[in-house]
Design a protein around this motif. Structure first.
Motif, short mmCIF file in Angstrom:
data_model
loop_
_atom_site.label_atom_id
_atom_site.label_comp_id
_atom_site.label_asym_id
_atom_site.label_seq_id
_atom_site.Cartn_x
_atom_site.Cartn_y
_atom_site.Cartn_z
N ASP A 1 54.15 2.04 41.95
CA ASP A 1 54.69 3.36 41.62
C ASP A 1 55.38 3.39 40.26
O ASP A 1 55.95 4.41 39.88
CB ASP A 1 55.67 3.82 42.70
CG ASP A 1 56.79 2.82 42.95
OD1 ASP A 1 56.89 1.83 42.19
OD2 ASP A 1 57.57 3.02 43.90
N GLU B 1 54.75 12.59 43.69
CA GLU B 1 53.46 11.97 43.94
C GLU B 1 52.39 12.66 43.11
O GLU B 1 52.37 13.87 42.96
CB GLU B 1 53.10 12.05 45.42
CG GLU B 1 54.03 11.21 46.30
CD GLU B 1 53.57 11.19 47.73
OE1 GLU B 1 52.56 11.85 48.03
OE2 GLU B 1 54.20 10.51 48.54
N THR C 1 50.18 -8.01 42.67
CA THR C 1 49.58 -7.88 44.00
C THR C 1 48.21 -8.55 44.05
O THR C 1 47.87 -9.22 45.03
CB THR C 1 49.48 -6.39 44.37
OG1 THR C 1 50.80 -5.83 44.40
CG2 THR C 1 48.84 -6.22 45.75
N THR D 1 54.50 -0.91 46.66
CA THR D 1 53.65 0.20 46.24
C THR D 1 53.65 0.31 44.72
O THR D 1 54.71 0.32 44.10
CB THR D 1 54.16 1.53 46.83
OG1 THR D 1 54.20 1.42 48.24
CG2 THR D 1 53.25 2.69 46.43
#
Length: 417
Positions: A245, A186, A235, A243
């Motif tokens: 990512d 992350e 989205t 997500t």
């Protein structure tokens, strides 16, 4: 234990040679260690001043020491190899988690002799260990290189002492995640600066709130960044891409398929040029930037953002620069750098849209081709300190960059004709 030391050991492991001088006033933060495999030598620089020198032994055929930009990840006064029969490695300074290090050996013949590590004479290994800090850069090259002063408006300067408070909060840089060494890492947003206590004047160092020098990587955008943009746009258009990512998972695949059905695009490979062009048009976005700037600090990702690279068909080359002195009061930094030989294989060049017949840029030209947005520059200016570095390269190599590392850039020599 003493028997092990006398074995000499066939691993990277120390003898006497080398000349040392005291480290600079920056207490080792801006020291740079250069190892040349061609001359089997090591030179420690403070800016362009030589601090120490030594002979070394690097990896022999079949166990070649990798070339590139590394950092000292771990220091141990005494370490035993977990790869080569508990071989002793005194004054060990680790460069990769896969087993490359600087360390003492009782066999330093000034020719390639180790199993990949950089062997150092005993007295020098001890002196170097005391001189360095975790995070110090080690640059390993085939031919010898020498850092020189570099001047360019693209290079970063620190924010002046008048820039205090929550300067970091102005730039809205996205959090993201990076896949490295098989793990998802992350990437956190940079934290706003702490406010000075009431009635106290913040010093330049306090205003900077630094934990460690920055590690900055400038490279071309890869598929992860493209996928991240695709997830964002899908989205926004009402397709649940999961997500954002940069990883094509089940939700992202389903969203891509849904968008293609909507636009009557052919099925097949997940991401094509036609798909990207249509998606950017649907989302009302211009074409994606072709470069990316990423920042690490304390061996962890901090933030990243898009940049522009002019004449993208031409190779940038591979260049390393370090801020050897930072004057926050004056808002100025001194940079020293080197250019490194780094061959780009044809498949990689084709994937990145690079013309292999074009000559790579020298350092100043490469810097002039890079445009960094103001929000990114502002964040870096607030955190910049002595020892911060920039690596510029056409193709980043994630194999060694991961948890507990800086950006590790592996290079390969141009094949001899």
């Amino acid at each position: 234990m003493m028997k092990r030391f006398t074995l000499g050991l066939l691993v990277c492991a120390a003898t006497i040679s080398g000349v040392c001088a005291p480290a600079s006033a920056d207490d080792g933060r801006a020291l740079q260690i250069y190892v040349s495999k061609a001359t089997q030598s090591l030179v420690v620089y403070d800016g362009d001043a030589v601090v120490a020198t030594s002979r070394v032994s690097t990896g022999k055929a079949g166990h070649t020491t990798p070339s590139g930009v590394f950092s000292i990840l771990q220091k141990q006064r005494y370490h035993e190899s977990n790869i080569y029969s508990d071989a002793p490695m005194p004054w060990m300074q680790r460069l990769t988690w896969s087993g490359i290090a600087l360390h003492e050996s009782n066999s330093v013949p000034r020719h390639a002799a180790s199993h990949g590590c950089v062997r150092l004479p005993a007295n020098f290994a001890h002196s170097l260990y005391r001189m360095t800090k975790t995070g110090a850069h080690v640059i390993i090259t085939d031919d010898e290189v020498t850092p020189r002063p570099v001047y360019s408006p693209t290079l970063f300067n620190p924010a002046g002492t008048q820039t205090q408070g929550e300067a970091l909060s102005d730039a809205d840089l996205r959090p993201t995640s990076i896949q490295a060494n098989g793990s998802i890492i992350e990437v956190a947003m940079a934290k706003p600066l702490p406010k000075p206590a009431a009635g106290s004047a913040a010093s330049p160092k306090a205003a900077a709130a630094h934990e460690a020098p920055l590690r900055i990587l400038i490279t071309r955008r890869d598929m992860r960044e493209t996928v991240h943009d695709v997830q964002d746009m899908l989205t926004e258009l009402g397709f649940d891409a999961g997500t954002p990512d940069g990883v094509i998972g089940s939700k992202t695949r389903s969203a891509i398929a849904g968008y293609k059905r909507w636009k009557k695009l052919p099925e097949g490979p997940q991401i094509t040029t036609a798909f990207l062009d249509a998606l950017h048009e649907s989302a009302g976005r211009s074409a994606a930037p072709n470069g990316q700037l990423l920042v690490r600090q304390n061996f962890r990702p901090v933030f990243e953002g898009p940049i522009e690279i002019a004449d993208p068909q031409r190779p940038l080359g591979t260049h390393f620069l370090e801020a050897t002195h930072v004057d926050r009061a004056a808002g100025k930094a001194d940079w020293h750098g080197v250019t490194m030989d780094n061959y780009i294989p044809s498949p990689t060049a084709r994937r990145l849209g690079i013309d292999t017949d074009s000559q790579a840029s020298d350092m100043e030209e490469a810097l002039s081709r890079i445009t960094v947005p103001g929000d990114l520059r502002a964040k870096i200016a607030t955190l910049l300190d002595a020892g911060s570095s920039i690596t510029i390269t056409d193709a980043s190599d994630p194999r060694e960059t991961g948890r507990g590392t800086d950006f590790i850039t592996m290079t390969r020599p141009t094949p001899r004709s």
